[in-house]
Design a protein around this motif. Structure first.
Motif, mmCIF file in Angstrom:
data_model
loop_
_atom_site.group_PDB
_atom_site.id
_atom_site.type_symbol
_atom_site.label_atom_id
_atom_site.label_comp_id
_atom_site.label_asym_id
_atom_site.label_seq_id
_atom_site.Cartn_x
_atom_site.Cartn_y
_atom_site.Cartn_z
ATOM 1 N N SER A 487 0.924 -1.148 0.111
ATOM 2 C CA SER A 487 -0.024 0.098 0.108
ATOM 3 C C SER A 487 1.029 1.324 -0.066
ATOM 4 C CB SER A 487 -0.824 -0.054 1.458
ATOM 5 O OG SER A 487 -1.761 -1.148 1.294
ATOM 6 N N GLY A 488 2.178 1.184 0.568
ATOM 7 C CA GLY A 488 3.053 2.306 0.633
ATOM 8 C C GLY A 488 3.817 2.629 -0.678
ATOM 9 N N ILE A 489 3.505 1.668 -1.776
ATOM 10 C CA ILE A 489 4.205 1.877 -2.940
ATOM 11 C C ILE A 489 3.492 2.865 -3.786
ATOM 12 C CG2 ILE A 489 4.977 0.751 -5.269
ATOM 13 C CD1 ILE A 489 5.356 -1.917 -3.119
ATOM 14 N N THR A 490 4.129 3.790 -4.385
ATOM 15 C CA THR A 490 3.755 4.726 -5.351
ATOM 16 C C THR A 490 3.266 4.100 -6.829
ATOM 17 O OG1 THR A 490 4.904 6.742 -4.492
ATOM 18 C CG2 THR A 490 4.179 6.831 -6.763
ATOM 19 N N GLY A 491 2.061 4.133 -7.130
ATOM 20 C CA GLY A 491 1.669 3.256 -8.300
ATOM 21 C C GLY A 491 0.734 2.130 -7.981
#
Length: 794
Positions: A487-491
């Motif tokens: 969830s913390g990944i951009t994209g």
């Protein structure tokens, strides 16, 4: 005399290089196609035929006779032991469970581990006696009997341990149990539907997948848990069927015995049964063989057209020989020898073409065919037989025509088209070529349209830019860590934990007991495990009620419209709030989702339910932004590897996974496209032969027309109208046949395209375009000839 025939044959071929080259090329294309098709068909027919007792080996399968009949390659866990002890029909009975994508960890001296993914087979010892799995090292008496041991193939031994002695080496399976290599199996041939190369004792299945081997439980079937039997000599399939019927009756009540029915599938049927996931249907092999016959016929038609077109050029030679006393039968065999010489050259060219194209054929059709031209006894029989057939089909008619020419007319130059075999025969042959080409073009267009529809049609859920990740361990802590990291990944836009995507090739089915009804329904219901985010992640539309509440256990159900309809409810809302028992779990129906395709378009939409069952979460579906895909995928890999450091990372896109549903259709499309192209190319040569014949016969007419002021266009049309008529006649023949064949093929798809007029218009336009290009060159050449030259030639 035979020597003289060959001298004359090669002298004529040398003199008519264009004629020889065209014939050699046409025949070579037909022969090369026939050789490749023969090799493909033989390859598929050979699957698992190398087992010495193949004619006595059967796999027990399960049929579920509910509202519809469905099939499974698996059986219930007690079936093998029951058949072994209660029915003395088999010499050997063995359970085997093949589970793909298992993580094999190989420890090294420095404390690190090398990890591989392999298919793993949990097998009873008798399995080695049923199928031929030669043990080249190790003790067969103890093989698969001693716990914590394994048998591996030579290839796996080289892959894992290099040149070191593999015996006594240890590796770990799925981080659950360790085994020591106790034996080496001979490498498996490519033509087998049992490709597993690691075997461990069957008892380890209790550690790995205990739900598969629940003792005395007759109501659960996994497609992975299979039973093979080696029947005693003389035992007929009818006796096995009687025993399996008796088994159902003795372990189920009357209703369940009707629902659970077991069948004995011959080993030779496993590769070809689509209901039981056989990769190839025999009818497709026969269709492929028929295409090969068509290509041979079209190649022979070319030869006949070109040979008879040359007849008048050789009339003086034939007349002189007849005057000098050469018999008709001698002339016949002279021309047969010429045909044999051309066919021999074509055969050499064809074999070279087949060898060179084989790697591309294997890649295109996902096979591992090899051409053993001089060591395969079947190929050694096929090639001479094909050679003789080609000679007789190609050479007999032209040889009879040429040998039958009247010497007086030949020497006076007064032979007509009728004397040279007439044009009616050639017209009929070209119509046949056109019809075959159009039939293949129609097939190509229909199959391509259906494959495109299957891949692009709305399936009722979101499937674009969805990445499917494996979940090796679904403990709460692992799932929470993975969710937080992703969830913390951009994209990353959304994610859900689930058993599988909304559409999957294999959907487990169970019973449903609804509301206060006293017994289970007559239909089965497919199960989907998904968390509370499953519906929103895949954009499933909730038509009534609400979504699932977050939970780790089964409390609530979502059902689809098909379930509501099969339950006999008047409207979707009537299902809301009702209790249901499915797969042994009791819960409340809280929502109804709009129907979506949960399988391929080969099958209809099943009744299904979705529920929160964490134990079944084996995948994480992630919706990603395509803008910076590589960076997003790299970050996802890093997060996943931190959560599951002992497992092998892999992912696939949901669109690609769905496309694999139609691999069989894609291969059929590739086949028909390739051979349609070859048929068109051979057909072009046939057209060239016909126009060459017409040009030779109309040389004087063309000269007279030009002297009288005819334009090039009118002379070109003189030739063009001939092939236009032939093309239309061929279309009348091919169109209804093509519609019938392809309509029957489309019956395999509950959701399919319709065969509209556009397909037939496009087919005839393609054929017309090819014909115009082919005929145009030769007819323009004839029209541009100097009329003085044309008139002098007559």
């Amino acid at each position: 005399m035979l020597k003289n025939y060959f001298k004359i044959a090669f002298r004529n071929l040398k003199r008519n290089k264009s004629y020889a080259l065209t014939n050699v090329l046409g025949l070579a294309l037909g022969i090369a196609s026939a050789v490749l098709i023969f090799a493909l068909v033989k390859y598929h027919l050979s699957f698992d035929g190398y087992h010495s007792k193949a004619d006595r080996v059967y796999r027990i399968t399960t049929e579920f006779h509910g509202e519809e009949t469905t099939y499974s390659t698996g059986v219930t866990s007690p079936l093998a032991e029951t058949f072994r002890s209660d029915y003395p029909l088999a010499e050997k009975v063995a359970s085997v469970a093949a589970i793909p994508d298992r993580v094999i960890a190989i420890p090294s001296a420095n404390g690190t581990e090398a990890k591989f993914e392999e298919s793993l087979a949990f097998a009873e010892p008798e399995f080695l006696d049923i199928l031929d799995l030669p043990l080249i090292r190790g003790n067969k008496q103890s093989a698969l009997r001693v716990p914590n041991t394994a048998l591996i193939t030579e290839r796996i031994a080289r892959k894992y341990f290099g040149g070191a002695d593999p015996i006594g080496k240890t590796f770990r399976v799925d981080n659950i149990f360790s085994v020591t290599v106790a034996g080496i199996l001979k490498d498996l041939p490519v033509n087998t539907d049992r490709p597993e190369e690691i075997y461990v004792p069957f008892e380890h299945l209790k550690q790995h997948s205990p739900w598969m081997v629940e003792k005395d439980w007759w109501f659960s079937v996994s497609r992975s848990l299979q039973c093979f039997i080696l029947v005693k000599p003389g035992v007929t399939p009818a006796r096995i069927k009687e025993a399996l019927i008796a088994m159902s009756k003795s372990h189920y009540n009357a209703k369940d015995a009707k629902y659970f029915q077991f069948r004995a599938q011959p080993l030779s049927d496993i590769h070809f049964n689509p209901n039981l996931h056989g990769p190839v249907e025999k009818r497709n092999l026969w269709a492929l063989s028929l295409i090969g016959v068509f290509l041979i016929i079209t190649a022979c038609v070319n030869f006949i057209n070109l040979a008879t077109a040359q007849a008048l050029k050789r009339s003086i030679e034939i007349g002189i020989k007849k005057v000098l006393g050469v018999q008709r039968w001698q002339l016949f065999w002279q021309f047969i020898v010429e045909t044999a010489a051309i066919t021999m050259l074509a055969m050499v060219v064809a074999l070279i073409m087949a060898e060179l194209s084989l790697p591309y054929v294997n890649q295109l059709f996902d096979v591992q065919v090899k051409l053993h031209l001089f060591s395969d006894v079947y190929m050694l029989l096929f090639l001479p037989a094909l050679f003789l057939v080609m000679i007789m089909l190609s050479g007999s008619y032209p040889a009879l025509i040429l040998a039958g020419l009247q010497p007086v007319l030949a020497l006076k130059g007064k032979l007509s088209q009728k004397d040279a075999g007439g044009i009616s025969m050639r017209r009929g042959l070209v119509v046949m070529q056109f019809a075959i080409c159009q039939l293949l073009i129609i097939g190509t267009l229909v199959v391509a349209g259906q494959v495109r529809y299957s891949r692009q049609a709305d399936m009722g859920f979101r499937r674009d830019a969805v990445v499917m990740l494996p979940v090796p361990n679904n403990e709460i802590t692992k799932l929470s860590a993975l969710k937080a990291g992703l969830s913390g990944i951009t994209g990353v836009e959304n994610l859900t934990f689930c058993g599988d995507a909304p559409a999957s090739e294999f959907a487990p089915s169970t019973s449903i007991q609804f509301g206060s009804r006293p017994k289970a329904e007559d239909f089965g219901i497919s199960t989907k495990a998904g968390d509370a985010n499953y519906a929103s992640m895949f954009n499933l539309q909730i038509l009534a009620g609400r979504n699932l509440m977050p939970s780790d256990t089964v409390r609530e159900f979502l059902v689809n419209e098909t379930t509501v309809r099969k339950l006999g409810l008047a409207k979707n809302q009537d299902a809301i709030g009702q209790t249901a028992v499915m797969n042994g779990y009791k819960g409340t129906v809280v929502g109804v989702v709009k129907d979506f395709h949960n399988k391929s378009f080969h099958q209809g939409i099943d009744a299904l339910y979705i529920t929160t069952l964490r134990d079944n979460y084996g995948a994480c579906a992630v919706k990603v932004n395509m803008a910076n895909m590589n960076a997003t995928l790299g970050a996802m890999k890093d997060v996943w590897a931190k959560v599951y450091p002992n497992n092998v990372y892999k992912y696939d896109f949901l669109d690609d996974r769905i496309a694999k549903f139609y691999d069989r259709d894609r291969i059929i499309l590739n086949l028909i496209q390739v051979f349609a192209g070859i048929a068109i190319l051979i057909g072009c040569l046939g057209l060239y032969g016909l126009i060459s014949f017409m040009a030779a016969q109309k040389t004087r007419e063309v000269g007279v027309r030009k002297v009288l002021g005819a334009s090039v266009q009118s002379i070109v049309w003189l030739f063009g109208k001939e092939f236009t008529r032939l093309l239309l006649i061929a279309f009348v023949v091919a169109a209804p046949l093509g519609w019938w064949v392809m309509n029957n093929w489309l019956e395999n798809f509950p959701y399919r395209i319709s065969i509209g007029a556009g397909i037939f218009v496009l087919a005839i336009l393609v054929n017309m375009t090819v014909a115009v290009l082919t005929v145009g060159y030769r007819s323009v050449k004839a029209a541009m000839m100097n009329p003085a030259t044309s008139l002098r030639s007559q």
